[in-house]
Enzyme design. Structure first.
Site, short mmCIF file in Angstrom:
data_model
loop_
_atom_site.label_atom_id
_atom_site.label_comp_id
_atom_site.label_asym_id
_atom_site.label_seq_id
_atom_site.Cartn_x
_atom_site.Cartn_y
_atom_site.Cartn_z
N HIS A 155 0.81 -0.91 0.04
CA HIS A 155 0.15 -0.06 -0.02
C HIS A 155 0.78 1.20 -0.02
O HIS A 155 0.19 2.54 -0.15
CB HIS A 155 -1.08 -0.03 1.16
CG HIS A 155 -0.44 0.55 2.54
ND1 HIS A 155 -0.28 -0.63 3.52
CD2 HIS A 155 -0.06 1.42 3.18
CE1 HIS A 155 0.23 -0.10 4.45
NE2 HIS A 155 0.48 1.26 4.14
N ASP A 185 -0.13 -7.51 1.28
CA ASP A 185 0.47 -6.04 1.68
C ASP A 185 1.95 -6.26 1.70
O ASP A 185 2.29 -5.21 2.41
CB ASP A 185 -0.30 -5.45 2.72
CG ASP A 185 -0.17 -3.99 2.53
OD1 ASP A 185 0.09 -3.57 1.45
OD2 ASP A 185 -0.25 -3.32 3.54
N GLY A 257 3.59 6.65 8.14
CA GLY A 257 4.76 6.68 7.74
C GLY A 257 5.76 5.57 7.93
O GLY A 257 6.84 5.16 7.34
N ASN A 258 5.13 5.11 9.08
CA ASN A 258 5.78 3.79 9.35
C ASN A 258 5.71 2.33 8.69
O ASN A 258 6.62 1.40 8.69
CB ASN A 258 5.86 3.21 10.97
CG ASN A 258 6.48 3.85 12.19
OD1 ASN A 258 5.94 4.91 12.75
ND2 ASN A 258 7.72 3.69 12.15
N SER A 259 4.66 2.60 7.91
CA SER A 259 4.50 1.51 7.09
C SER A 259 5.40 0.91 6.26
O SER A 259 6.03 1.83 5.38
CB SER A 259 3.18 1.76 6.11
OG SER A 259 2.00 1.89 6.91
N ILE A 314 -7.00 -25.47 -1.98
CA ILE A 314 -7.75 -26.86 -2.28
C ILE A 314 -9.45 -26.62 -2.48
O ILE A 314 -9.99 -27.39 -2.76
CB ILE A 314 -7.95 -27.55 -0.87
CG1 ILE A 314 -8.39 -26.92 0.28
CG2 ILE A 314 -6.50 -28.26 -0.64
CD1 ILE A 314 -8.59 -27.90 1.56
N GLY A 315 -9.82 -25.33 -2.70
CA GLY A 315 -11.20 -24.85 -3.06
C GLY A 315 -12.24 -25.13 -1.83
O GLY A 315 -13.26 -25.94 -2.47
N VAL A 316 -12.18 -24.55 -0.88
CA VAL A 316 -13.21 -24.83 0.05
C VAL A 316 -13.38 -23.43 0.72
O VAL A 316 -12.42 -22.73 0.89
CB VAL A 316 -12.83 -25.80 1.31
CG1 VAL A 316 -12.82 -27.32 0.51
CG2 VAL A 316 -11.50 -25.51 1.87
N ILE A 318 -14.48 -21.82 4.28
CA ILE A 318 -14.48 -22.69 5.77
C ILE A 318 -15.14 -21.34 6.59
O ILE A 318 -15.09 -20.35 6.50
CB ILE A 318 -13.41 -23.07 6.06
CG1 ILE A 318 -12.20 -22.16 6.03
CG2 ILE A 318 -12.92 -24.10 5.25
CD1 ILE A 318 -11.73 -21.22 7.21
#
Length: 528
Positions: A155, A185, A257-259, A314-316, A318
């Site tokens: 970001h 991110d 600014g710390n990001s 795996i396509g679930v 949950i």
């Protein structure tokens, strides 16, 4: 009563800032002598003695030596973005939190000539014929390779037309992006330098403990080279910002600014990447969040090699197993990942996993619902993993071949075919009424032609269904993991659950947001 508190994910942006500021890190520590326990006192016969005290680390006298060693590897990341009129959506910083620092009209008295003056001025600035404006933002980063590889938050550099990196000695270098990952991110940059640059290495965040000292180094509010100290406040935090949340929480002051800046342990190794703060005002209140190095290292290596990230999948879909859900499924303990949907033709579907299964373990290690997406993402596509599954009161061991996470996963296709017409049936003890899906219901609730199940037509105010978020138009597709197509099916399955002395019963509810399992207590519910 909890108060709404925003979570900020953003670098500091200063509109019209002329030059990027340099940023620095720091921290050094010296452990005090170990604590010596008092001589043991004889215990009474049969008494259980407490374990001997564990020597702890004393408070550092100073972080200065550590800070001096680390500062050269922490950098200021400055970005420039061209903003066209009409493109601004309140995110003037381009940092994704929707709380930009674009100029705002002051609060003048209504009807004041100053109000009209500023209103007209802002209209000219943001009108369709206004010239494009340059917006600048500041964040932090750190060098991990002397060749000029820099890590920061995605970001910080998202939407940037130009990226510059400023070293501690005020050397300004142009940077280009190697790759980024929206889901975690993270971003990796490259700068070209005529000589090797100071770099820092990653430590093992899995070994960091709550209470350990840490240093956060970055560029808060453009104040480059700021060093703050604190401790690890918690581990494994989920702040609902993505499917792979596993943040380190720290009370080391972190601000805008710390990001993208590093979180160091006392050996000078990076154990976290500072990403977010929890704050009502945008300033630090001692609750900051860092991406742990154990998660970031593999992603950063993939970005360096290929510019993108390949994840296991795996396509679930949950959800966590609550105690009510566990009671409904006959599970003794409330743990595991309850499957609320299976992606057609995905790895889980190919392995015959079903909606309503509970995944209890991955390769023999217990898991919970929140951790499953992150653990699967770490697996290499093509690898066969072993899942421990609970299904209809029995434990199963099921091998699944991990697939690669698609860029855009389509929602599960609705299952066929239709129910036969039948009148509404109130489930008084549960607080809602269901009816068969007929042409009238399809038109009224905008249901598809092949929609399966029964539709919720009424929800009693302040009843169990309302408390659990049911609304008219929601569709019940399963009760206790059995398909339903008529209200009579629902009544039959409720009666069967009572006969088995179940404490709760599970409904699979489908609405515009997808599917979820909803537990209802059976106490006092007659279902008639």
């Amino acid at each position: 009563m909890s108060l709404p508190v925003p979570v900020f994910f953003r670098p500091l942006a200063l509109a019209g800032l002329a030059a990027a500021l340099s940023l620095s890190p720091g921290g050094a520590a010296r452990a005090e002598p170990a604590i010596v326990p008092h001589p043991a006192v004889p215990a009474a016969p049969g008494a259980v003695l407490p374990p001997p005290p564990v020597p702890g680390r004393g408070m550092p006298d100073s972080f200065a030596d550590l800070a001096a060693r680390l500062l050269p590897a922490v950098v200021n990341v400055s970005t420039t973005e061209t903003v066209k009129p009409g493109d601004e959506d309140g995110d003037a910083e381009g940092d994704g939190d929707g709380g930009g620092d674009a100029p705002q009209i002051p609060n003048f008295p209504e009807g004041s000539p100053f109000e009209k003056f500023f209103h007209d001025f802002m209209n000219r600035q943001n009108g369709p014929e206004a010239a494009p404006r340059k917006m600048q933002a500041l964040g932090s980063g750190f060098i991990i390779d002397p060749s000029g590889i820099v890590v920061t938050n995605n970001h910080v550099i998202r939407h940037a037309d130009q990226i510059t990196v400023t070293l501690q000695d005020n050397t300004v270098l142009k940077a280009h992006e190697i790759g980024h990952d929206d889901r975690t991110d993270l971003a990796v940059l490259k700068v070209d330098s005529p000589h090797p640059l100071p770099a820092v290495g990653f430590g093992d965040s899995d070994r960091a403990r709550v209470g350990d000292w840490v240093l956060a180094i970055g560029n808060p509010f453009g104040l480059s080279g700021t060093v703050t100290a604190g401790i690890i406040s918690s581990r494994g935090r989920n702040i609902e910002q993505g499917p792979y949340d596993d943040f380190i929480q720290t009370d080391a002051p972190i601000n805008k600014g710390n990001s993208g800046g590093p979180l160091f342990d006392m050996q000078g190794q990076v154990i976290g990447i500072n990403t977010a703060i929890y704050s009502p005002s945008g300033g630090s209140i001692g609750i900051g969040f860092s991406i742990p190095s154990a998660e970031a290292r593999g992603i950063i290596e993939q970005l360096r090699r290929t510019g993108k990230v390949s994840r296991g999948w795996i396509g679930v879909r949950i959800q966590d197993v609550t105690q009510d859900i566990a009671d409904g499924l006959g599970l003794k303990d409330a743990h595991g990942a309850l499957i609320a949907g299976v992606e057609p033709k995905g790895p889980a579907a190919n392995a015959k996993l079903q909606t309503g299964d509970v995944i209890l373990s991955l390769d023999g290690k217990p898991i919970d619902g929140r951790a499953l997406p992150r653990l699967m993402a770490d697996e290499i596509p093509g690898k066969v993993v072993t899942l421990g599954v609970w299904r209809h009161g029995h434990g199963l061991t099921m091998p699944v071949t991990v697939g690669a996470l698609p860029d855009d996963t389509p929602p599960p296709a609705p299952k066929k075919p239709a129910a036969r017409p039948q009148g509404s049936v109130p489930l008084d003890g549960l607080g809602f009424t269901v009816a068969a899906i007929d042409d009238v219901a399809r038109q009224k609730y905008n249901l598809t032609e092949g929609q399966k199940g029964v539709v919720v037509t009424q929800v009693a105010q302040d009843g169990p269904a309302a408390d659990r978020g049911l609304r008219p138009g929601d569709v019940i597709t399963e009760v206790q993991q059995s398909d339903v197509s008529t209200p009579a099916d629902v009544r039959r399955l409720l009666d069967a659950a009572r006969a088995q002395h179940r404490r709760s019963v599970l409904f699979l509810v489908q609405n515009a947001d997808g599917m979820r399992w909803v537990p209802f207590p059976l106490d006092g519910a007659d279902g008639k």
